[in-house]
Design an enzyme around this catalytic site. Sequence first.
Site, short mmCIF file in Angstrom:
data_model
loop_
_atom_site.label_atom_id
_atom_site.label_comp_id
_atom_site.label_asym_id
_atom_site.label_seq_id
_atom_site.Cartn_x
_atom_site.Cartn_y
_atom_site.Cartn_z
N ARG A 1 24.33 -13.09 2.15
CA ARG A 1 23.63 -11.80 2.15
C ARG A 1 24.34 -10.79 1.28
NH1 ARG A 1 23.13 -8.55 6.73
NH2 ARG A 1 21.10 -7.79 6.15
N SER B 1 0.83 -1.21 0.00
CA SER B 1 0.00 0.00 0.00
C SER B 1 0.86 1.26 0.00
CB SER B 1 -0.99 0.00 1.17
OG SER B 1 -0.33 0.23 2.39
N GLU C 1 1.27 7.04 7.11
CA GLU C 1 2.39 6.54 6.31
C GLU C 1 2.23 6.97 4.86
OE1 GLU C 1 3.45 2.38 6.68
OE2 GLU C 1 2.62 2.27 8.70
N ASN D 1 13.30 4.36 4.41
CA ASN D 1 12.40 3.33 4.91
C ASN D 1 11.22 3.98 5.62
OD1 ASN D 1 11.53 0.67 5.72
ND2 ASN D 1 12.35 1.09 7.77
N VAL E 1 19.25 -1.66 12.55
CA VAL E 1 17.83 -1.96 12.38
C VAL E 1 17.03 -0.70 12.75
CG1 VAL E 1 15.92 -3.43 13.14
CG2 VAL E 1 18.22 -4.39 12.94
N ASP E 2 16.55 0.00 11.74
CA ASP E 2 15.74 1.22 11.91
C ASP E 2 16.47 2.30 12.72
OD1 ASP E 2 13.63 -0.03 10.50
OD2 ASP E 2 12.96 -1.03 12.32
N HIS F 1 8.64 3.25 8.67
CA HIS F 1 8.51 2.34 9.82
C HIS F 1 7.27 2.72 10.63
CE1 HIS F 1 9.71 -0.52 12.84
NE2 HIS F 1 9.42 0.40 13.76
#
Length: 216
Positions: free
Chosen positions: A65, A13, A174, A107, A144-145, A109
Amino acid sequence: MLNIGALASGRGSNFQAIIDSIESGFLKAKIAVLISDNPEAYALQRAKKHGVETLVLHPKDFHDRDSYYSRIAKEFKTRNTGLVVLAGFMRVVGKSLTREFHNKIMNIHPAILPSFPGLHGQKQAVDYGVKISGCTVHFVDEGVDTGPVIIQAAVPAYHDDTEESLSERILTQEHKIFPLAIRLFSEGRLNVEGRKVVIKGIREDVFIINPPLLSP
Ligand code: GAR
């Protein structure tokens, strides 16, 4: 014009909100490619519907990775990507991508960082019992974030919220702040100074909600 490379794992979305912002003229940008780690991601259908190139790359098909994220970086570079957006990408991105696109990966979040990083930010907020929640658009670094915060939007959290009800309230925000952050980037208005993102020409208090303290 800004070429965007997108990564998404699921429903998409937020990816749709970016497409809509481009189609409405709010964003002067082009989505060069959507890469997904999940062949079932609904985001892929959305991309196809709007003529965006898609690519499915799964980490299991790479030996580590590093080679996975090197390949993703290569796909973006080949398409002259100026900004990578993580639109519901449910993995921690590797160094081979963050190094190549330093302060050029955003990003979204579903929490007011640094509270509730990682997965299920909304559930963490419900379980903790916070009164304010929201979402954050930030640049992506190797943690991480943990990267520099660009924009945050706050929503109320109620005692009887479920993960679903809070998620829905946050998601509405968002869909507003992600396209806005991308627009500010495309206009060259985001300057990263250490941990801080300085935004040229915007009031910084616009996202603070100010409800009346008592109902009449
Ligand atoms: C969004 O709520 C996004 O903030 C969150 O996943 C959802 C994806 O929805 N992302 C994360 O939790 C990243 N750690 P969408 O696929 O409909 O955009």
